[in-house]
Design an enzyme around this catalytic site. Structure first.
Site, short mmCIF file in Angstrom:
data_model
loop_
_atom_site.label_atom_id
_atom_site.label_comp_id
_atom_site.label_asym_id
_atom_site.label_seq_id
_atom_site.Cartn_x
_atom_site.Cartn_y
_atom_site.Cartn_z
N TYR A 171 156.15 83.54 6.91
CA TYR A 171 155.60 82.38 7.62
C TYR A 171 155.48 82.74 9.09
CZ TYR A 171 155.35 77.75 9.77
OH TYR A 171 154.98 76.65 10.51
N ASP A 272 156.66 89.81 14.67
CA ASP A 272 157.00 88.40 14.85
C ASP A 272 158.52 88.33 14.93
OD1 ASP A 272 157.68 85.75 14.60
OD2 ASP A 272 156.11 85.27 13.16
N LYS A 299 161.69 80.10 19.57
CA LYS A 299 163.08 79.67 19.31
C LYS A 299 164.06 79.96 20.48
CE LYS A 299 162.48 79.68 14.33
NZ LYS A 299 161.87 78.39 14.05
#
Ligand code: PMP
Length: 457
Positions: A171, A272, A299
């Site tokens: 994802y 990522d 994050k």
């Protein structure tokens, strides 16, 4: 993935013993959380599904939170719960860290947003370049999703190619060309050496010509697929620690192999590290010793506030330089927002190499203890650094295919039963520790989990 009928049926018996208690577990949850139930009812009238964030939903409803302190959260019913997910791993210092609060309060009194750059964004960009060996230039965004989107545009601008290669089960946000082969359902995923691209949303054009889906940890098949499509692929996007596959490790040589393929075919290698930046002082790229061309972050770099970033080599990031006639422009009213910048900087500065060692030691200890508890049971423990996951399967998880074998209902019920006992993990049993998590919280969680799998909770 051959599973012998005997092994399968004893695993199913194990899962069934918790499922038999489903209504008792749900009933207890309802009795503990009447205020969350009321808020959920109300939310349903205004937000589809009762929440803006699909990821936080659970059955019969999600707990609403009213506060957080250190390693604890308080729910709307006033219960104090040990948090073992920290807003999707984004709060490595826990809630209300004094250093972060002081930096934020000071910035709030100066101003929360300006139509111009500020010193905090310069300082924070410098810090990121010092931490990540592959980072020489930085562009801030508001989220990980947006960082992925910008990184892909940069890769296209640089190469003149349109296609994106990604791994099944990864994802990367809901941007059109990466929202493919994401959901872990029992869909027809095709042969492992030629995964079928499965569109992740009715809102994404179902045209697979711009997205090449690859099998994680299968270097030979990945290489063949990339070679056959090299002329049209701008970027290879990879999570060094894939979250939805179970926060697993790439097998030795896999990331190095991807680096070599990208070099050979002029593709931009994008890591990522929206989650993976949490695994070490120099991120996953430092841990695994492989340098991408671009890295997307999110994050933890927001220190609890919304933030993301694309960082990378000067020559690659140069496609966004404003003085070029043809370029990849990038804007954002709240990009590099000074409150996020000071919170992120205070958080990252607190994360010294020694602090990372301590966090990762706690993660290692939890995984070790969980593995001891799970010995002989159809449960597998995965994770890297301070991240861990419990998987309801008796197979070793090494990719999306093996991750698909988990008993999702068992995981959901185990998560709810643990929540009843005061421990918050995702419904798929992802967890992590923060600097504020105490030894006692860890011990109590491990005991609660042991009781659960022995049939006592
Ligand atoms: N990439 C990865 C690996 C992620 O885990 C996430 C979020 N869970 C994203 C991208 C998207 O980040 P955001 O939620 O900040 O948009």
């Amino acid at each position: 993935m051959p599973t012998s009928p005997d092994r399968k049926s004893s695993a199913d018996d194990f899962y069934a013993s918790l499922k038999e208690r489903a209504s008792a577990i749900e009933g207890r949850y309802r009795s503990l959380t009447p205020e969350s139930a009321r808020l959920n009812e109300e939310a349903q009238s205004f937000q589809p599904g009762g929440s803006t964030r699909d990821a936080v939903l659970r059955q019969p409803y999600a707990p609403f939170f009213s506060g957080g302190e250190g390693g604890w959260v308080t729910d709307a019913d006033g219960r104090r719960i040990t948090d073992l997910w920290f807003n999707a791993s984004s709060l490595p210092l826990g809630y209300g860290d004094p250093g972060v609060l002081a930096a934020v309060h000071e910035q709030l009194s100066r101003g929360t947003a300006f139509f111009g750059p500020t010193e905090p964004d310069v300082e924070f960009a410098r810090l990121l370049c010092q931490r990540l060996t592959s980072a020489e230039r930085v562009r801030f965004t508001n989220s990980g999703t947006e960082a992925v989107m910008v990184a892909i545009q940069i890769a296209r601008g640089l190469t003149g190619r349109e296609g994106i290669a990604k791994f099944e089960g990864s994802y990367h946000g809901t941007y059109d060309d990466v929202f493919w082969s994401v959901a872990t359902g029992s869909l027809d995923v095709g042969p492992v050496d030629r995964p079928v691209p499965i569109v992740g949303s009715l809102g994404v054009p179902p045209d697979p010509s711009r997205t090449l889906v690859l099998p994680f940890n299968e270097l030979g098949a990945t290489e063949k697929l990339l070679e056959a499509n090299a002329h049209r692929i701008a970027a290879l996007l990879v999570e060094p620690v894939p979250h939805r596959m179970g926060l697993i490790r790439p097998e030795p040589g896999f990331l190095e192999g991807l680096r070599a393929i990208c070099d050979r075919h002029g593709m931009v290698l994008i890591f990522d590290e929206v989650i993976a930046f949490r695994v070490g002082y120099h991120g996953a790229q430092g841990l695994f010793g492989v340098k991408p061309d671009l890295t997307v972050l999110g994050k933890i770099i927001g220190g609890g506030f919304p933030a993301g970033a694309v960082v990378g080599r000067t020559e690659v990031m140069a496609v966004t330089e404003p003085n070029r006639a043809k370029r990849v422009p990038h804007f954002g009213t709240f990009s590099a927002n000074p409150v996020s910048m000071v919170a992120g900087k205070a958080t990252m500065e607190a994360l010294t190499p020694g602090v990372f060692r301590g966090l990762n030691d706690s993660g290692e200890r939890i995984r070790r203890e969980l593995r001891r508890i799970c010995e002989g049971l159809p449960l597998r423990v995965t994770g890297v650094g301070s991240l861990f996951k419990i998987n309801a399967t008796d197979l070793t998880i090494r990719d999306y295919r093996t991750a698909l074998t988990v008993d999702r209902r068992w995981q959901e019920l185990a998560s709810l039963a643990l929540l009843n006992e005061g421990f918050f993990l995702t419904t798929k049993l992802h967890g992590c520790v923060s600097l504020a998590t105490t030894e006692e919280q860890i011990e109590n969680f491990l005991s609660a989990f042991e009781r659960l799998v022995r049939g006592g909770t």
